[in-house]
Design a protein around this motif. Structure first.
Motif, PDB file in Angstrom:
ATOM      1  N   ALA A  68      -3.489   5.344   0.756  1.00 54.99           N
ATOM      2  CA  ALA A  68      -2.433   5.541  -0.259  1.00 54.99           C
ATOM      3  C   ALA A  68      -2.678   6.780  -1.111  1.00 54.99           C
ATOM      4  O   ALA A  68      -1.749   7.359  -1.663  1.00 54.99           O
ATOM      5  CB  ALA A  68      -2.326   4.315  -1.160  1.00 54.99           C
ATOM      6  N   GLN A  69      -3.944   7.187  -1.205  1.00 55.99           N
ATOM      7  CA  GLN A  69      -4.252   8.345  -2.052  1.00 55.99           C
ATOM      8  C   GLN A  69      -3.878   9.665  -1.383  1.00 55.99           C
ATOM      9  O   GLN A  69      -3.884  10.710  -2.038  1.00 55.99           O
ATOM     10  CB  GLN A  69      -5.749   8.329  -2.435  1.00 55.99           C
ATOM     11  CG  GLN A  69      -6.722   8.696  -1.330  1.00 55.99           C
ATOM     12  CD  GLN A  69      -7.021   7.535  -0.388  1.00 55.99           C
ATOM     13  OE1 GLN A  69      -6.267   6.580  -0.284  1.00 55.99           O
ATOM     14  NE2 GLN A  69      -8.123   7.611   0.332  1.00 55.99           N
ATOM     15  N   ILE A  70      -3.549   9.657  -0.100  1.00 56.88           N
ATOM     16  CA  ILE A  70      -3.252  10.934   0.577  1.00 56.88           C
ATOM     17  C   ILE A  70      -1.962  11.548   0.014  1.00 56.88           C
ATOM     18  O   ILE A  70      -1.966  12.703  -0.416  1.00 56.88           O
ATOM     19  CB  ILE A  70      -3.207  10.772   2.117  1.00 56.88           C
ATOM     20  CG1 ILE A  70      -4.524  10.153   2.630  1.00 56.88           C
ATOM     21  CG2 ILE A  70      -2.956  12.118   2.798  1.00 56.88           C
ATOM     22  CD1 ILE A  70      -4.541   9.802   4.109  1.00 56.88           C
ATOM     23  N   PRO A  71      -0.846  10.814  -0.053  1.00 59.71           N
ATOM     24  CA  PRO A  71       0.327  11.392  -0.722  1.00 59.71           C
ATOM     25  C   PRO A  71       0.134  11.604  -2.219  1.00 59.71           C
ATOM     26  O   PRO A  71       0.702  12.550  -2.788  1.00 59.71           O
ATOM     27  CB  PRO A  71       1.452  10.378  -0.459  1.00 59.71           C
ATOM     28  CG  PRO A  71       0.857   9.230   0.256  1.00 59.71           C
ATOM     29  CD  PRO A  71      -0.542   9.553   0.640  1.00 59.71           C
ATOM     30  N   ILE A  72      -0.679  10.771  -2.870  1.00 62.96           N
ATOM     31  CA  ILE A  72      -0.907  10.956  -4.314  1.00 62.96           C
ATOM     32  C   ILE A  72      -1.597  12.305  -4.561  1.00 62.96           C
ATOM     33  O   ILE A  72      -1.191  13.091  -5.420  1.00 62.96           O
ATOM     34  CB  ILE A  72      -1.744   9.789  -4.902  1.00 62.96           C
ATOM     35  CG1 ILE A  72      -0.934   8.488  -4.859  1.00 62.96           C
ATOM     36  CG2 ILE A  72      -2.203  10.101  -6.333  1.00 62.96           C
ATOM     37  CD1 ILE A  72      -1.716   7.239  -5.258  1.00 62.96           C
ATOM     38  N   GLY A  73      -2.617  12.594  -3.784  1.00 57.89           N
ATOM     39  CA  GLY A  73      -3.340  13.868  -3.927  1.00 57.89           C
ATOM     40  C   GLY A  73      -2.434  15.046  -3.621  1.00 57.89           C
ATOM     41  O   GLY A  73      -2.535  16.113  -4.247  1.00 57.89           O
ATOM     42  N   THR A  74      -1.529  14.856  -2.676  1.00 55.32           N
ATOM     43  CA  THR A  74      -0.577  15.914  -2.331  1.00 55.32           C
ATOM     44  C   THR A  74       0.351  16.162  -3.523  1.00 55.32           C
ATOM     45  O   THR A  74       0.661  17.304  -3.860  1.00 55.32           O
ATOM     46  CB  THR A  74       0.225  15.494  -1.078  1.00 55.32           C
ATOM     47  OG1 THR A  74      -0.712  15.085  -0.060  1.00 55.32           O
ATOM     48  CG2 THR A  74       1.094  16.620  -0.546  1.00 55.32           C
TER      49      THR A  74
END
Ligand SMILES: Cc1ncc(C[n+]2csc(CCOP(=O)(O)OP(=O)(O)O)c2C)c(N)n1
Ligand SMILES: [Mg+2]
Length: 278
Positions: A68-74
């Motif tokens: 879930a953190q992959i789009p958040i970091g993006t």
């Protein structure tokens, strides 16, 4: 990793986050108190092991939802670009998380918009009990970036210098405004996924091999052989760390638990948080 970053850079990661949080500036006392669920913890005892967060250190937290953190970091990287800063966002995830669909949408948008994001996959060989080879016919995870023309490399995660050099290289590329970078950092998980995991899906020989090339052990050997420090100095550092951990434990033990009414506080971002003020 931290030795190649600046404090303005953000970090967002998964639930294996105690080390990255402390390296970022969360104190061992705040970290330990959080594990105890105490009010003095880094998120006031409400997050526990998987949800450390420190706005002042631009540490955007752990995440219990795999990937879930992959789009958040993006999105954090998008915010940096929007504000015109030179900061980047390190977005960390495991080998298992790399198989989530959101990775592809994030990679595509990040490349299209040339976002300042450094994707770091900590490939420790397993997602719970499932080996990397069983999750895809492409076990070389760095190759997932190539379909988006993203600069992508595999890195020897057992050698700290190699990690420092790779992060430096990637950070320079990103800060020059050239867009995202992907590093698959190859490492290993010595213990089971959790206390209920006896690790029967791998051999003792495999685990022993990685213990032989353990980065802490190898670094100590290098420090001694290159006369950077003496055995006595290393012993003093280890004793200092042990004292710091003992103090953190005593601090956590002695700290108060949150009151029931605190459940209703801090659920929404406040305007005086430093990253919102801008
Ligand atoms: C969306 C989602 N699916 C499943 C889980 C259960 N789960 C927790 S950890 C994990 C394995 C993740 O492995 P990896 O990304 O390699 O990270 P590692 O634990 O090796 O650091 C799974 C499947 C979860 N937390 N979230
Ligand atoms: Mg893994």
């Amino acid at each position: 990793m931290e030795s190649a970053l600046i404090l303005g850079d953000g970090i967002v990661t998964a639930y294996r986050q105690h080390g990255t949080a402390i390296a970022r500036g969360v104190s061992p006392k705040e970290a330990m108190a959080e594990l105890y669920g105490k009010r003095t913890g880094i998120v006031k005892g409400k997050g526990g092991s998987m949800h450390f967060f420190s706005a002042e250190n631009k540490y955007f937290g752990g995440n219990g939802i795999v990937g879930a953190q992959i789009p958040i970091g993006t999105g954090i990287a998008f915010a940096e670009k929007y504000k015109g800063t030179k900061n980047l966002c390190v977005t960390m995830f495991g080998d298992g998380a790399a198989r989530q669909g959101a990775l592809h949408e994030s990679f595509n948008m990040a490349m299209t918009w040339e976002l300042p994001v450094l994707y770091v996959c900590e490939n420790n060989g397993y997602a719970m009990g499932t080996s990397v080879k069983r999750t895809s016919n492409v076990p070389e995870i760095y190759k997932l970036g190539l379909g988006y023309n993203m600069p992508s490399e595999a890195v020897d995660g057992m050698t700290p210098e190699a990690v420092h050099e790779a992060i430096s290289r990637a950070a320079e590329h990103i800060r020059a405004g050239k867009g995202p970078y992907f590093l698959e950092i190859r490492t290993y998980r010595y213990k089971g996924h959790s206390v209920s995991d006896p690790g029967r899906y791998r051999t003792k020989e495999e685990v022993d091999h990685y213990k032989d090339i353990d980065p802490l052990k190898m670094t100590e050997t290098k420090i001694l052989s290159q006369n950077i420090a003496t055995e006595g100095e290393i012993k003093a550092i280890k004793e200092m760390i042990k004292r710091e951990i003992d103090e953190a434990e005593a601090f956590a033990e002695a700290s108060p638990s949150p009151e029931a009414y605190e459940l209703w506080e801090d659920n929404y971002a406040q305007k005086d948080y430093p990253f919102i003020k801008d």
